[in-house]
Design an enzyme around this catalytic site. Sequence first.
Site, mmCIF file in Angstrom:
data_model
loop_
_atom_site.group_PDB
_atom_site.id
_atom_site.type_symbol
_atom_site.label_atom_id
_atom_site.label_comp_id
_atom_site.label_asym_id
_atom_site.label_seq_id
_atom_site.Cartn_x
_atom_site.Cartn_y
_atom_site.Cartn_z
ATOM 1 N N ARG A 13 11.725 -4.885 5.177
ATOM 2 C CA ARG A 13 11.350 -3.502 4.842
ATOM 3 C C ARG A 13 12.212 -2.483 5.580
ATOM 4 O O ARG A 13 12.489 -2.625 6.757
ATOM 5 C CB ARG A 13 9.881 -3.292 5.231
ATOM 6 C CG ARG A 13 9.474 -1.826 5.333
ATOM 7 C CD ARG A 13 7.991 -1.631 5.258
ATOM 8 N NE ARG A 13 7.261 -2.166 6.392
ATOM 9 C CZ ARG A 13 5.922 -2.202 6.445
ATOM 10 N NH1 ARG A 13 5.204 -1.761 5.431
ATOM 11 N NH2 ARG A 13 5.321 -2.691 7.493
ATOM 12 N N ARG B 146 -0.428 -8.693 13.617
ATOM 13 C CA ARG B 146 -1.018 -7.709 12.691
ATOM 14 C C ARG B 146 -1.816 -8.404 11.595
ATOM 15 O O ARG B 146 -2.864 -7.912 11.173
ATOM 16 C CB ARG B 146 0.083 -6.832 12.105
ATOM 17 C CG ARG B 146 0.547 -5.774 13.125
ATOM 18 C CD ARG B 146 1.939 -5.251 12.836
ATOM 19 N NE ARG B 146 2.060 -4.601 11.558
ATOM 20 C CZ ARG B 146 3.221 -4.400 10.922
ATOM 21 N NH1 ARG B 146 4.358 -4.819 11.459
ATOM 22 N NH2 ARG B 146 3.237 -3.802 9.767
ATOM 23 N N ARG C 19 -9.709 0.722 8.843
ATOM 24 C CA ARG C 19 -9.217 -0.601 9.237
ATOM 25 C C ARG C 19 -10.235 -1.347 10.077
ATOM 26 O O ARG C 19 -9.938 -2.436 10.562
ATOM 27 C CB ARG C 19 -7.964 -0.400 10.080
ATOM 28 C CG ARG C 19 -6.671 -0.907 9.438
ATOM 29 C CD ARG C 19 -5.570 -0.489 10.390
ATOM 30 N NE ARG C 19 -4.339 -1.173 10.249
ATOM 31 C CZ ARG C 19 -3.290 -0.732 9.569
ATOM 32 N NH1 ARG C 19 -3.362 0.366 8.885
ATOM 33 N NH2 ARG C 19 -2.159 -1.414 9.575
ATOM 34 N N ARG D 202 14.328 1.126 10.326
ATOM 35 C CA ARG D 202 13.382 0.013 10.315
ATOM 36 C C ARG D 202 12.358 0.247 11.404
ATOM 37 O O ARG D 202 12.684 0.795 12.456
ATOM 38 C CB ARG D 202 14.110 -1.315 10.557
ATOM 39 C CG ARG D 202 14.950 -1.723 9.353
ATOM 40 C CD ARG D 202 15.716 -3.018 9.573
ATOM 41 N NE ARG D 202 16.739 -3.139 8.543
ATOM 42 C CZ ARG D 202 16.609 -3.867 7.425
ATOM 43 N NH1 ARG D 202 15.529 -4.592 7.215
ATOM 44 N NH2 ARG D 202 17.581 -3.889 6.528
ATOM 45 N N LYS E 250 0.829 -1.213 0.000
ATOM 46 C CA LYS E 250 0.000 0.000 0.000
ATOM 47 C C LYS E 250 0.863 1.263 0.000
ATOM 48 O O LYS E 250 0.645 2.169 -0.794
ATOM 49 C CB LYS E 250 -0.925 0.029 1.237
ATOM 50 C CG LYS E 250 -1.847 -1.184 1.344
ATOM 51 C CD LYS E 250 -2.713 -1.122 2.596
ATOM 52 C CE LYS E 250 -1.953 -1.115 3.915
ATOM 53 N NZ LYS E 250 -1.207 -2.365 4.200
HETATM 54 P P1 ADP Z 1 1.105 -1.778 7.817
HETATM 55 O O1 ADP Z 1 2.447 -1.904 7.240
HETATM 56 O O2 ADP Z 1 0.771 -2.882 8.772
HETATM 57 O O3 ADP Z 1 0.044 -1.538 6.816
HETATM 58 P P2 ADP Z 1 0.674 0.847 9.110
HETATM 59 O O4 ADP Z 1 1.813 1.767 9.044
HETATM 60 O O5 ADP Z 1 -0.513 1.134 8.286
HETATM 61 O O6 ADP Z 1 1.226 -0.618 8.871
HETATM 62 O O7 ADP Z 1 0.195 0.733 10.637
HETATM 63 C C1 ADP Z 1 1.089 0.452 11.692
HETATM 64 C C2 ADP Z 1 0.310 0.337 12.999
HETATM 65 O O8 ADP Z 1 -0.317 1.604 13.291
HETATM 66 C C3 ADP Z 1 -0.839 -0.671 13.002
HETATM 67 O O9 ADP Z 1 -0.397 -1.981 13.332
HETATM 68 C C4 ADP Z 1 -1.761 -0.081 14.076
HETATM 69 O O10 ADP Z 1 -1.292 -0.354 15.381
HETATM 70 C C5 ADP Z 1 -1.617 1.419 13.841
HETATM 71 N N1 ADP Z 1 -2.610 1.928 12.859
HETATM 72 C C6 ADP Z 1 -2.356 2.441 11.626
HETATM 73 N N2 ADP Z 1 -3.484 2.801 10.996
HETATM 74 C C7 ADP Z 1 -4.499 2.497 11.852
HETATM 75 C C8 ADP Z 1 -5.917 2.593 11.784
HETATM 76 N N3 ADP Z 1 -6.528 3.076 10.678
HETATM 77 N N4 ADP Z 1 -6.632 2.181 12.861
HETATM 78 C C9 ADP Z 1 -6.034 1.698 13.973
HETATM 79 N N5 ADP Z 1 -4.707 1.555 14.099
HETATM 80 C C10 ADP Z 1 -3.934 1.950 13.052
HETATM 81 P P1 ADP Z 2 2.258 -1.808 3.236
HETATM 82 O O1 ADP Z 2 2.250 -0.294 3.189
HETATM 83 O O2 ADP Z 2 1.064 -2.401 2.571
HETATM 84 O O3 ADP Z 2 2.455 -2.329 4.617
HETATM 85 P P2 ADP Z 2 4.829 -1.556 1.830
HETATM 86 O O4 ADP Z 2 4.484 -0.747 0.645
HETATM 87 O O5 ADP Z 2 5.546 -0.889 2.927
HETATM 88 O O6 ADP Z 2 3.511 -2.293 2.396
HETATM 89 O O7 ADP Z 2 5.673 -2.832 1.319
HETATM 90 C C1 ADP Z 2 6.259 -3.745 2.243
HETATM 91 C C2 ADP Z 2 7.674 -4.111 1.781
HETATM 92 O O8 ADP Z 2 7.587 -4.912 0.589
HETATM 93 C C3 ADP Z 2 8.554 -2.928 1.436
HETATM 94 O O9 ADP Z 2 9.869 -3.218 1.855
HETATM 95 C C4 ADP Z 2 8.460 -2.819 -0.086
HETATM 96 O O10 ADP Z 2 9.683 -2.322 -0.632
HETATM 97 C C5 ADP Z 2 8.223 -4.248 -0.510
HETATM 98 N N1 ADP Z 2 7.267 -4.375 -1.635
HETATM 99 C C6 ADP Z 2 6.203 -3.570 -1.902
HETATM 100 N N2 ADP Z 2 5.543 -4.009 -3.002
HETATM 101 C C7 ADP Z 2 6.197 -5.120 -3.427
HETATM 102 C C8 ADP Z 2 6.013 -6.045 -4.537
HETATM 103 N N3 ADP Z 2 4.985 -5.893 -5.393
HETATM 104 N N4 ADP Z 2 6.886 -7.047 -4.651
HETATM 105 C C9 ADP Z 2 7.923 -7.202 -3.771
HETATM 106 N N5 ADP Z 2 8.145 -6.386 -2.726
HETATM 107 C C10 ADP Z 2 7.310 -5.353 -2.548
#
Ligand code: ADP
Ligand code: ADP
Length: 223
Positions: free
Chosen positions: A127, A172, A88, A160, A13
């Site tokens: 990541r 998660r 979410r 990280r 995302k």
């Molecule tokens: P991810 O890589 O899991 O998509 P995010 O950066 O979106 O991670 O979220 C990291 C953490 O922040 C989640 O595990 C949760 O604890 C909190 N968080 C993020 N967005 C929301 C939301 N819309 N509602 C509740 N908690 C959230």
């Molecule tokens: P989210 O926001 O849904 O939690 P991220 O965009 O942060 O996910 O992606 C998670 C990790 O996977 C990052 O390190 C990113 O560079 C990598 N990644 C994202 N999209 C892809 C893909 N299509 N194939 C392989 N690795 C990916």
Amino acid sequence: MNLILLGPPGAGKGTQARRLMEAHGIPQLSTGDMLRAAVAAGTELGKMAKEVMDRGDLVSDEIIVGMIAERIGEPDCANGFILDGFPRSEAQAAALDAMLAESGLALDHVIEMKAVAAALVERIAGRYTCADCGAGYHDRFQTPRVEGVCDDCGGATFERRADDSEATVRSRLAVYHDQTSPLLPYYRAKGVLREIDGMAGIDDVTAQLDAVLAGENQAGRND
Ligand code: ADP
Ligand code: ADP
Ligand code: ZN
């Protein structure tokens, strides 16, 4: 254009929202980034959120909805926004509907980035991001062109996330399954849900998104 990118942690995302933001000039609204900013700033909200995030649970709907309501009202959202990590829960989705209705806005697309759980653990474990500009990288799947140097800003400091450990990822993923995946039938019933294959390569996923946004993905429509 108002979009939601919906998918489990690690689905891509953030990676794709950043690309969409650059291509379409509309902001990425990441509730995770907003919370991490509050944690880094050491605010009361940040202190409370950190504990919840480290467990892999969801921060309360009330706090999150308040953050988004404020953010959507800012001038840079006038032409639309990309929601990344929000909503979410069903309560958040209902609150978003009410907010949009109040402003006479609607969702153009809710895009589900489908991904298999086994791959997500590896995605998240590898990541990291540029500490200066937030560009996202991966140990194997998305390395900088020059090792140790950010492609986007030339920065050399990377970080990280504390919650990107394997144990937290498992909770998660369970939280996604229990609390977020019910939003899929919710948006499907509204006729706005589109589905893309998040397991494809990063550029391929971008191409699938472009096709959805260009309205060329009728076969992939889910309504
Ligand atoms: P991810 O890589 O899991 O998509 P995010 O950066 O979106 O991670 O979220 C990291 C953490 O922040 C989640 O595990 C949760 O604890 C909190 N968080 C993020 N967005 C929301 C939301 N819309 N509602 C509740 N908690 C959230
Ligand atoms: P989210 O926001 O849904 O939690 P991220 O965009 O942060 O996910 O992606 C998670 C990790 O996977 C990052 O390190 C990113 O560079 C990598 N990644 C994202 N999209 C892809 C893909 N299509 N194939 C392989 N690795 C990916
Ligand atoms: Zn950078």
